[in-house]
Design an enzyme around this catalytic site. Structure first.
Site, PDB file in Angstrom:
ATOM      1  N   HIS A 122       0.828  -1.220   0.000  1.00  6.80           N
ATOM      2  CA  HIS A 122       0.000   0.000   0.000  1.00  6.80           C
ATOM      3  C   HIS A 122       0.854   1.258   0.000  1.00  6.80           C
ATOM      4  O   HIS A 122       0.346   2.352   0.256  1.00  6.80           O
ATOM      5  CB  HIS A 122      -0.942   0.018   1.209  1.00  6.80           C
ATOM      6  CG  HIS A 122      -2.044  -1.002   1.128  1.00  6.80           C
ATOM      7  ND1 HIS A 122      -2.781  -1.381   2.237  1.00  6.80           N
ATOM      8  CD2 HIS A 122      -2.521  -1.745   0.097  1.00  6.80           C
ATOM      9  CE1 HIS A 122      -3.674  -2.287   1.867  1.00  6.80           C
ATOM     10  NE2 HIS A 122      -3.531  -2.538   0.583  1.00  6.80           N
TER      11      HIS A 122
ATOM     12  N   ASN B  87      -3.507 -12.297  15.944  1.00  7.99           N
ATOM     13  CA  ASN B  87      -4.290 -11.072  15.998  1.00  7.99           C
ATOM     14  C   ASN B  87      -4.891 -10.893  17.390  1.00  7.99           C
ATOM     15  O   ASN B  87      -4.925 -11.845  18.181  1.00  7.99           O
ATOM     16  CB  ASN B  87      -5.401 -11.115  14.934  1.00  7.99           C
ATOM     17  CG  ASN B  87      -5.814  -9.727  14.503  1.00  7.99           C
ATOM     18  OD1 ASN B  87      -4.999  -8.894  14.131  1.00  7.99           O
ATOM     19  ND2 ASN B  87      -7.121  -9.469  14.580  1.00  7.99           N
TER      20      ASN B  87
HETATM   21  C1  BV8 Z   1      -8.761  -1.947  -5.044  1.00  9.22           C
HETATM   22  C2  BV8 Z   1      -2.919   3.019   2.482  1.00  9.22           C
HETATM   23  C3  BV8 Z   1      -9.292  -2.381  -7.282  1.00  9.22           C
HETATM   24  C4  BV8 Z   1      -3.344   4.424   2.734  1.00  9.22           C
HETATM   25  C5  BV8 Z   1      -4.848   1.574   2.677  1.00  9.22           C
HETATM   26  C6  BV8 Z   1     -15.669   0.402  -3.762  1.00  9.22           C
HETATM   27  C7  BV8 Z   1     -14.875   1.095  -4.671  1.00  9.22           C
HETATM   28  C8  BV8 Z   1     -13.546   0.769  -4.878  1.00  9.22           C
HETATM   29  C9  BV8 Z   1     -12.979  -0.257  -4.170  1.00  9.22           C
HETATM   30  C10 BV8 Z   1     -13.764  -0.913  -3.249  1.00  9.22           C
HETATM   31  C11 BV8 Z   1     -15.100  -0.625  -3.042  1.00  9.22           C
HETATM   32  N1  BV8 Z   1     -15.565  -1.457  -2.080  1.00  9.22           N
HETATM   33  C12 BV8 Z   1     -14.578  -2.268  -1.673  1.00  9.22           C
HETATM   34  C13 BV8 Z   1     -13.498  -1.960  -2.375  1.00  9.22           C
HETATM   35  C14 BV8 Z   1     -12.210  -2.541  -2.274  1.00  9.22           C
HETATM   36  C15 BV8 Z   1     -11.451  -1.745  -1.227  1.00  9.22           C
HETATM   37  C16 BV8 Z   1     -11.742  -2.386   0.095  1.00  9.22           C
HETATM   38  O1  BV8 Z   1     -11.322  -3.486   0.340  1.00  9.22           O
HETATM   39  N2  BV8 Z   1     -12.514  -1.678   0.965  1.00  9.22           N
HETATM   40  C17 BV8 Z   1     -12.850  -2.260   2.247  1.00  9.22           C
HETATM   41  C18 BV8 Z   1     -12.871  -1.187   3.332  1.00  9.22           C
HETATM   42  C19 BV8 Z   1     -14.183  -2.983   2.120  1.00  9.22           C
HETATM   43  N3  BV8 Z   1     -10.065  -1.895  -1.598  1.00  9.22           N
HETATM   44  C20 BV8 Z   1      -9.492  -0.976  -2.372  1.00  9.22           C
HETATM   45  O2  BV8 Z   1     -10.014   0.054  -2.724  1.00  9.22           O
HETATM   46  C21 BV8 Z   1      -8.092  -1.349  -2.808  1.00  9.22           C
HETATM   47  N4  BV8 Z   1      -8.000  -1.194  -4.242  1.00  9.22           N
HETATM   48  O3  BV8 Z   1      -9.578  -2.745  -4.664  1.00  9.22           O
HETATM   49  O4  BV8 Z   1      -8.494  -1.682  -6.360  1.00  9.22           O
HETATM   50  C22 BV8 Z   1     -10.522  -1.528  -7.543  1.00  9.22           C
HETATM   51  C23 BV8 Z   1     -10.324  -0.246  -7.991  1.00  9.22           C
HETATM   52  C24 BV8 Z   1     -11.459   0.516  -8.292  1.00  9.22           C
HETATM   53  C25 BV8 Z   1     -12.748  -0.025  -8.119  1.00  9.22           C
HETATM   54  C26 BV8 Z   1     -12.899  -1.321  -7.605  1.00  9.22           C
HETATM   55  C27 BV8 Z   1     -11.775  -2.070  -7.311  1.00  9.22           C
HETATM   56  C28 BV8 Z   1      -7.083  -0.425  -2.162  1.00  9.22           C
HETATM   57  C29 BV8 Z   1      -7.051  -0.707  -0.669  1.00  9.22           C
HETATM   58  C30 BV8 Z   1      -5.851   0.027  -0.046  1.00  9.22           C
HETATM   59  C31 BV8 Z   1      -6.333   1.201   0.777  1.00  9.22           C
HETATM   60  N5  BV8 Z   1      -5.204   1.819   1.459  1.00  9.22           N
HETATM   61  N6  BV8 Z   1      -3.764   2.133   3.235  1.00  9.22           N
HETATM   62  C32 BV8 Z   1      -2.931   4.893   4.109  1.00  9.22           C
HETATM   63  O5  BV8 Z   1      -2.420   4.097   4.931  1.00  9.22           O
HETATM   64  O6  BV8 Z   1      -3.127   6.091   4.357  1.00  9.22           O
HETATM   65  S1  BV8 Z   1      -5.764   0.460   3.523  1.00  9.22           S
HETATM   66  C33 BV8 Z   1      -5.519   0.474   5.165  1.00  9.22           C
HETATM   67  O7  BV8 Z   1      -6.252  -0.676   5.609  1.00  9.22           O
HETATM   68  C34 BV8 Z   1      -4.090   0.246   5.659  1.00  9.22           C
HETATM   69  O8  BV8 Z   1      -3.172  -0.095   4.657  1.00  9.22           O
HETATM   70  C35 BV8 Z   1      -4.305  -0.934   6.600  1.00  9.22           C
HETATM   71  O9  BV8 Z   1      -3.159  -1.656   6.815  1.00  9.22           O
HETATM   72  C36 BV8 Z   1      -5.279  -1.686   5.794  1.00  9.22           C
HETATM   73  C37 BV8 Z   1      -5.933  -2.870   6.351  1.00  9.22           C
HETATM   74  O10 BV8 Z   1      -6.370  -2.577   7.641  1.00  9.22           O
HETATM   75  P1  BV8 Z   1      -5.652  -3.371   8.830  1.00  9.22           P
HETATM   76  O11 BV8 Z   1      -4.196  -3.252   8.639  1.00  9.22           O
HETATM   77  O12 BV8 Z   1      -6.204  -4.743   8.885  1.00  9.22           O
HETATM   78  O13 BV8 Z   1      -6.020  -2.491  10.077  1.00  9.22           O
HETATM   79  P2  BV8 Z   1      -7.305  -2.596  11.002  1.00  9.22           P
HETATM   80  O14 BV8 Z   1      -7.283  -1.425  11.917  1.00  9.22           O
HETATM   81  O15 BV8 Z   1      -8.506  -2.850  10.149  1.00  9.22           O
HETATM   82  O16 BV8 Z   1      -7.073  -3.928  11.841  1.00  9.22           O
HETATM   83  C38 BV8 Z   1      -5.991  -4.002  12.749  1.00  9.22           C
HETATM   84  C39 BV8 Z   1      -6.111  -5.388  13.386  1.00  9.22           C
HETATM   85  O17 BV8 Z   1      -4.991  -5.548  14.269  1.00  9.22           O
HETATM   86  C40 BV8 Z   1      -7.361  -5.556  14.230  1.00  9.22           C
HETATM   87  O18 BV8 Z   1      -7.977  -6.800  13.911  1.00  9.22           O
HETATM   88  C41 BV8 Z   1      -6.857  -5.541  15.682  1.00  9.22           C
HETATM   89  O19 BV8 Z   1      -7.588  -6.434  16.501  1.00  9.22           O
HETATM   90  C42 BV8 Z   1      -5.452  -6.052  15.502  1.00  9.22           C
HETATM   91  N7  BV8 Z   1      -4.500  -5.555  16.514  1.00  9.22           N
HETATM   92  C43 BV8 Z   1      -4.469  -4.339  17.106  1.00  9.22           C
HETATM   93  N8  BV8 Z   1      -3.394  -4.285  17.935  1.00  9.22           N
HETATM   94  C44 BV8 Z   1      -2.740  -5.475  17.839  1.00  9.22           C
HETATM   95  C45 BV8 Z   1      -3.447  -6.289  16.924  1.00  9.22           C
HETATM   96  N9  BV8 Z   1      -3.074  -7.542  16.619  1.00  9.22           N
HETATM   97  C46 BV8 Z   1      -1.954  -8.017  17.220  1.00  9.22           C
HETATM   98  N10 BV8 Z   1      -1.226  -7.301  18.105  1.00  9.22           N
HETATM   99  C47 BV8 Z   1      -1.582  -6.040  18.441  1.00  9.22           C
HETATM  100  N11 BV8 Z   1      -0.847  -5.343  19.325  1.00  9.22           N
END
Ligand code: BV8
Length: 242
Positions: free
Chosen positions: A118, A212
């Protein structure tokens, strides 16, 4: 910590390993996660700000958010989980780390076989010329920052709705195809296409281990889900498998 002997065996017998990390692995380094309670900035959620639409309509607000994160990240150091993953590289004949994080902490911990799928928060891209370079100024003196050519600079990260870098995606998929083990650490498994990687690995016969703080959609297909803090679980698990 006691681990299931078959979990230890999987780590000992693996030959080709892919590790996929998310923001959870950096939370013990003081970097907020995306969807946890610390995921809010002012009243905004990441999904509202990490988009081209948000940037075009309010580049200053989006850059305020990134400048705030860059400041936090500049004070953050790799934690034991980052360090163990860097150590894993030399143990397995085939190894790739795929991180969704843009904080650069894995590289700081010494990981070399890494794909920042990313992007990287210190890298910027000129909206006119497309050229990319590291912008180290912290905090930024001008919001939004501009290129010498006068055009807006954007963070060189992948926003929602943007395609992932083709090269990075291809490298990740190539390694997953030949992996016999995929480990996810600190990801909620909701952001695609990376959220699909564990299923992809299962499809080619690999084992999947999830580390996790909570169960996620990955838990339903993982061979093992170890609940706990990455910075505590990974060092214990690694030691038990040596
Ligand atoms: C794509 C960079 C093809 C920026 C990030 C509608 C239109 C367009 C696309 C979509 C759409 N609907 C869905 C999509 C696809 C979309 C998507 O998946 N959306 C989700 C929300 C449903 N994806 C995209 O858009 C991707 N591109 O699909 O292109 C396309 C193109 C056009 C049209 C259609 C398709 C691009 C996705 C990338 C986005 N950019 N980051 C920035 O950082 O500023 S994403 C962002 O989320 C970060 O990178 C992050 O890493 C990533 C994933 O989140 P997590 O890392 O999992 O973080 P989260 O907080 O969710 O979870 C943390 C976990 O850790 C928790 O479970 C917690 O319990 C645990 N935890 C906490 N502390 C600890 C721990 N575990 C262990 N130890 C600890 N101490």
């Amino acid at each position: 910590m006691n681990f299931d002997p078959s979990l230890i065996e999987i780590l000992q017998d693996a030959k080709s390993v892919v590790v996929v990390t998310g923001s959870g692995i950096s939370s013990e380094s003081g970097v907020p996660t995306f969807r946890g309670e610390d995921g809010l900035w002012k009243t905004y959620r990441a999904e509202e700000l990490a988009t081209m639409q948000a940037f075009i309509s309010n580049p200053e607000l989006v850059w305020e958010w990134y400048d705030w994160r860059r400041g936090l990240i500049s004070k953050a150091s790799p934690n034991p989980a980052h360090k163990i993953i860097a150590e894993m590289e030399s143990r397995y004949p085939e190894f790739l780390l795929v991180t969704q994080n843009v904080d650069g902490l894995h590289r700081k911990a010494g990981s070399k076989h890494i794909v920042e799928i990313h992007g990287n928060i210190r890298l910027v891209r000129c909206m006119e010329e497309g050229k990319e370079f590291f912008l180290e100024e912290n905090p930024l003196s001008q919001l939004p920052p501009t290129c010498d050519c006068g055009a807006l600079l954007r963070p060189a990260v992948v926003w929602f709705g943007e395609m992932l870098p083709v090269e990075a995606l291809a490298t990740a998929q190539e390694h997953i195809q030949k992996a016999d083990l995929l480990i996810t650490v600190g990801t909620s498994g909701v952001v695609y296409p990376v959220a699909h990687f564990p299923m992809l690995a299962k499809g080619t016969g690999a084992r999947v281990i999830e580390i996790n703080m909570e169960r996620t959609p990955i838990s339903s297909i993982a061979d093992f889900t170890v609940l706990g803090k990455a910075g505590e679980v990974l060092p214990e698990l690694w030691k038990a498998s040596l």
